[in-house]
Motif scaffolding. Structure first.
Motif, PDB file in Angstrom:
ATOM      1  N   VAL A  53       0.637  -1.089  -0.191  1.00  0.00           N
ATOM      2  CA  VAL A  53      -0.040  -0.476  -0.325  1.00  0.00           C
ATOM      3  C   VAL A  53       0.980   1.228   0.096  1.00  0.00           C
ATOM      4  CG1 VAL A  53      -1.389   1.379   1.486  1.00  0.00           C
ATOM      5  CG2 VAL A  53      -1.781  -0.909   1.542  1.00  0.00           C
ATOM      6  N   THR A  54       0.238   2.679  -0.738  1.00  0.00           N
ATOM      7  CA  THR A  54       1.318   3.392  -0.743  1.00  0.00           C
ATOM      8  C   THR A  54      -0.104   4.173  -0.474  1.00  0.00           C
ATOM      9  OG1 THR A  54       2.875   2.853  -2.268  1.00  0.00           O
ATOM     10  CG2 THR A  54       2.921   4.837  -2.591  1.00  0.00           C
ATOM     11  N   LYS A  81      -8.715  19.635   6.761  1.00  0.00           N
ATOM     12  CA  LYS A  81      -8.741  18.296   6.211  1.00  0.00           C
ATOM     13  C   LYS A  81      -8.163  17.120   5.806  1.00  0.00           C
ATOM     14  CE  LYS A  81     -13.475  18.299   5.524  1.00  0.00           C
ATOM     15  NZ  LYS A  81     -14.875  17.884   6.569  1.00  0.00           N
ATOM     16  N   LEU A  82      -7.153  16.220   6.080  1.00  0.00           N
ATOM     17  CA  LEU A  82      -6.332  15.284   5.572  1.00  0.00           C
ATOM     18  C   LEU A  82      -6.723  14.346   4.037  1.00  0.00           C
ATOM     19  CD1 LEU A  82      -3.811  14.614   6.092  1.00  0.00           C
ATOM     20  CD2 LEU A  82      -4.684  12.659   7.219  1.00  0.00           C
ATOM     21  N   ARG A  83      -5.862  14.986   2.594  1.00  0.00           N
ATOM     22  CA  ARG A  83      -6.245  14.183   1.322  1.00  0.00           C
ATOM     23  C   ARG A  83      -5.417  12.302   1.650  1.00  0.00           C
ATOM     24  NH1 ARG A  83     -10.249  14.054  -1.686  1.00  0.00           N
ATOM     25  NH2 ARG A  83     -10.220  16.459  -1.945  1.00  0.00           N
ATOM     26  N   VAL A  84      -6.391  11.769   0.517  1.00  0.00           N
ATOM     27  CA  VAL A  84      -5.460  10.127   1.445  1.00  0.00           C
ATOM     28  C   VAL A  84      -5.426   9.698  -0.494  1.00  0.00           C
ATOM     29  CG1 VAL A  84      -4.952   8.565   2.605  1.00  0.00           C
ATOM     30  CG2 VAL A  84      -6.043  10.168   3.829  1.00  0.00           C
ATOM     31  N   LYS A  85      -4.528   9.826  -0.541  1.00  0.00           N
ATOM     32  CA  LYS A  85      -4.804   9.033  -2.160  1.00  0.00           C
ATOM     33  C   LYS A  85      -4.148   8.128  -1.873  1.00  0.00           C
ATOM     34  CE  LYS A  85      -4.866  13.613  -5.191  1.00  0.00           C
ATOM     35  NZ  LYS A  85      -4.179  14.617  -6.048  1.00  0.00           N
ATOM     36  N   SER A  86      -4.520   7.000  -2.402  1.00  0.00           N
ATOM     37  CA  SER A  86      -3.930   5.786  -1.966  1.00  0.00           C
ATOM     38  C   SER A  86      -3.888   4.721  -3.394  1.00  0.00           C
ATOM     39  CB  SER A  86      -4.790   4.622  -1.004  1.00  0.00           C
ATOM     40  OG  SER A  86      -4.961   5.305   0.673  1.00  0.00           O
ATOM     41  N   LEU A 119      -6.436 -19.615  -4.164  1.00  0.00           N
ATOM     42  CA  LEU A 119      -7.282 -21.054  -3.902  1.00  0.00           C
ATOM     43  C   LEU A 119      -6.853 -22.445  -4.761  1.00  0.00           C
ATOM     44  CD1 LEU A 119     -10.690 -19.469  -2.330  1.00  0.00           C
ATOM     45  CD2 LEU A 119      -8.831 -20.548  -1.265  1.00  0.00           C
ATOM     46  N   GLU A 120      -6.900 -21.141  -5.668  1.00  0.00           N
ATOM     47  CA  GLU A 120      -6.202 -22.168  -6.946  1.00  0.00           C
ATOM     48  C   GLU A 120      -4.898 -22.132  -7.078  1.00  0.00           C
ATOM     49  OE1 GLU A 120      -7.893 -20.499 -10.437  1.00  0.00           O
ATOM     50  OE2 GLU A 120      -9.713 -20.964  -9.926  1.00  0.00           O
ATOM     51  N   SER A 121      -3.986 -21.991  -5.515  1.00  0.00           N
ATOM     52  CA  SER A 121      -2.816 -22.768  -5.697  1.00  0.00           C
ATOM     53  C   SER A 121      -2.168 -21.303  -6.915  1.00  0.00           C
ATOM     54  CB  SER A 121      -2.429 -23.366  -5.327  1.00  0.00           C
ATOM     55  OG  SER A 121      -2.253 -24.139  -4.246  1.00  0.00           O
ATOM     56  N   ARG A 122      -2.451 -20.223  -7.400  1.00  0.00           N
ATOM     57  CA  ARG A 122      -1.728 -19.057  -7.929  1.00  0.00           C
ATOM     58  C   ARG A 122      -2.111 -17.710  -7.388  1.00  0.00           C
ATOM     59  NH1 ARG A 122      -5.088 -17.540 -12.057  1.00  0.00           N
ATOM     60  NH2 ARG A 122      -6.821 -17.901 -11.393  1.00  0.00           N
ATOM     61  N   LEU A 123      -0.280 -17.214  -7.397  1.00  0.00           N
ATOM     62  CA  LEU A 123      -0.069 -15.623  -6.666  1.00  0.00           C
ATOM     63  C   LEU A 123      -0.365 -14.839  -8.304  1.00  0.00           C
ATOM     64  CD1 LEU A 123       1.128 -14.113  -4.778  1.00  0.00           C
ATOM     65  CD2 LEU A 123       3.819 -14.309  -5.966  1.00  0.00           C
ATOM     66  N   ARG A 124      -2.086 -13.978  -7.645  1.00  0.00           N
ATOM     67  CA  ARG A 124      -1.587 -12.833  -8.639  1.00  0.00           C
ATOM     68  C   ARG A 124      -2.266 -11.954  -7.686  1.00  0.00           C
ATOM     69  NH1 ARG A 124      -5.465 -14.680 -12.326  1.00  0.00           N
ATOM     70  NH2 ARG A 124      -7.698 -14.803 -10.765  1.00  0.00           N
ATOM     71  N   HIS A 125      -2.135 -10.405  -8.280  1.00  0.00           N
ATOM     72  CA  HIS A 125      -2.666  -9.150  -7.226  1.00  0.00           C
ATOM     73  C   HIS A 125      -3.322  -8.281  -7.878  1.00  0.00           C
ATOM     74  CE1 HIS A 125       1.174 -10.652  -5.079  1.00  0.00           C
ATOM     75  NE2 HIS A 125       0.958  -9.684  -4.279  1.00  0.00           N
ATOM     76  N   ASN A 126      -4.195  -7.781  -7.252  1.00  0.00           N
ATOM     77  CA  ASN A 126      -5.300  -7.230  -7.949  1.00  0.00           C
ATOM     78  C   ASN A 126      -4.829  -5.603  -7.510  1.00  0.00           C
ATOM     79  OD1 ASN A 126      -6.483  -8.565  -8.959  1.00  0.00           O
ATOM     80  ND2 ASN A 126      -8.159  -8.961  -6.643  1.00  0.00           N
ATOM     81  N   THR A 127      -5.165  -4.284  -7.770  1.00  0.00           N
ATOM     82  CA  THR A 127      -4.475  -3.050  -7.443  1.00  0.00           C
ATOM     83  C   THR A 127      -6.137  -2.244  -7.744  1.00  0.00           C
ATOM     84  OG1 THR A 127      -2.637  -3.463  -8.114  1.00  0.00           O
ATOM     85  CG2 THR A 127      -3.454  -1.203  -7.921  1.00  0.00           C
ATOM     86  N   LYS A 128      -5.863  -1.491  -6.960  1.00  0.00           N
ATOM     87  CA  LYS A 128      -7.072  -0.149  -6.958  1.00  0.00           C
ATOM     88  C   LYS A 128      -7.003   0.556  -6.267  1.00  0.00           C
ATOM     89  CE  LYS A 128      -9.788  -1.412  -2.184  1.00  0.00           C
ATOM     90  NZ  LYS A 128     -10.518  -1.448  -1.344  1.00  0.00           N
ATOM     91  N   LYS A 129      -7.328   2.022  -6.181  1.00  0.00           N
ATOM     92  CA  LYS A 129      -7.043   3.552  -6.313  1.00  0.00           C
ATOM     93  C   LYS A 129      -7.975   4.232  -5.699  1.00  0.00           C
ATOM     94  CE  LYS A 129      -3.892   4.417 -10.354  1.00  0.00           C
ATOM     95  NZ  LYS A 129      -2.124   4.775  -9.136  1.00  0.00           N
ATOM     96  N   GLU A 130      -7.626   4.663  -4.293  1.00  0.00           N
ATOM     97  CA  GLU A 130      -8.265   5.817  -3.019  1.00  0.00           C
ATOM     98  C   GLU A 130      -8.226   6.421  -3.323  1.00  0.00           C
ATOM     99  OE1 GLU A 130      -9.759   2.110  -0.256  1.00  0.00           O
ATOM    100  OE2 GLU A 130      -9.078   3.618   0.116  1.00  0.00           O
TER     101      GLU A 130
END
Length: 156
Positions: free
Chosen positions: A111-112, A121-126, A137-148
């Protein structure tokens, strides 16, 4: 700094000569709303600072969320434009289910967060990169990315 467990590795890179109004000082000396009234059901807010396992801590129902037994790392950095970046990682090490499923002690979340002040106020961009649980669960390594992009108010 006291290390909470052998699996937690706190890292700090930060703040020489910052004034009392620096983004870091303001963000770490206050509790911040999570989109709800801060006093709801005993209290709900976010806090930031080096005293927390990953540089941040959620309180809900008036209780801090539990720290993980997993290996963690975090770092605060002051940027030239006055913003502050918090980067934290949680690793699979310490979580047998995840380690066994992906076959390694891979990064579970990376996480960044970039913080800036907008008045009171505090702006938080993530950017949040986290392990894909369905692939795991299928023993595969994969990542998802989302922005906030969240604007938090101070809790009184």
């Amino acid at each position: 700094m006291k290390i909470k467990s052998l699996l937690t590795i706190p890292v700090f890179a930060f703040l020489v000569g910052c004034g009392s109004d620096s983004t870091y000082d303001v963000m770490t000396s206050n509790k911040w709303d999570i989109g709800l009234d801060c006093g709801i059901n005993g209290g709900a807010w976010m806090e930031y600072g080096p005293q927390f396992q990953i540089g941040e801590k959620l309180t809900a129902g008036g209780k801090h969320t539990k720290d993980s037994d997993q290996k963690t790392w975090f770092e605060f950095t002051e940027n030239d434009d006055g913003t502050v970046t918090l980067r934290n990682k949680i690793y699979a090490e310490g979580n047998k289910l995840v380690s066994n499923a992906v076959g390694s002690d891979a990064t579970v979340s990376d996480v960044t967060r970039v913080f800036s002040l907008e008045g009171e106020k505090l702006r938080v961009k993530s950017t949040i990169k986290s392990i894909d649980l369905y692939a795991m669960l299928e023993s595969r390594l994969r990542h998802n990315t989302k922005k906030e992009n969240i604007l938090r108010g101070k809790c009184s």
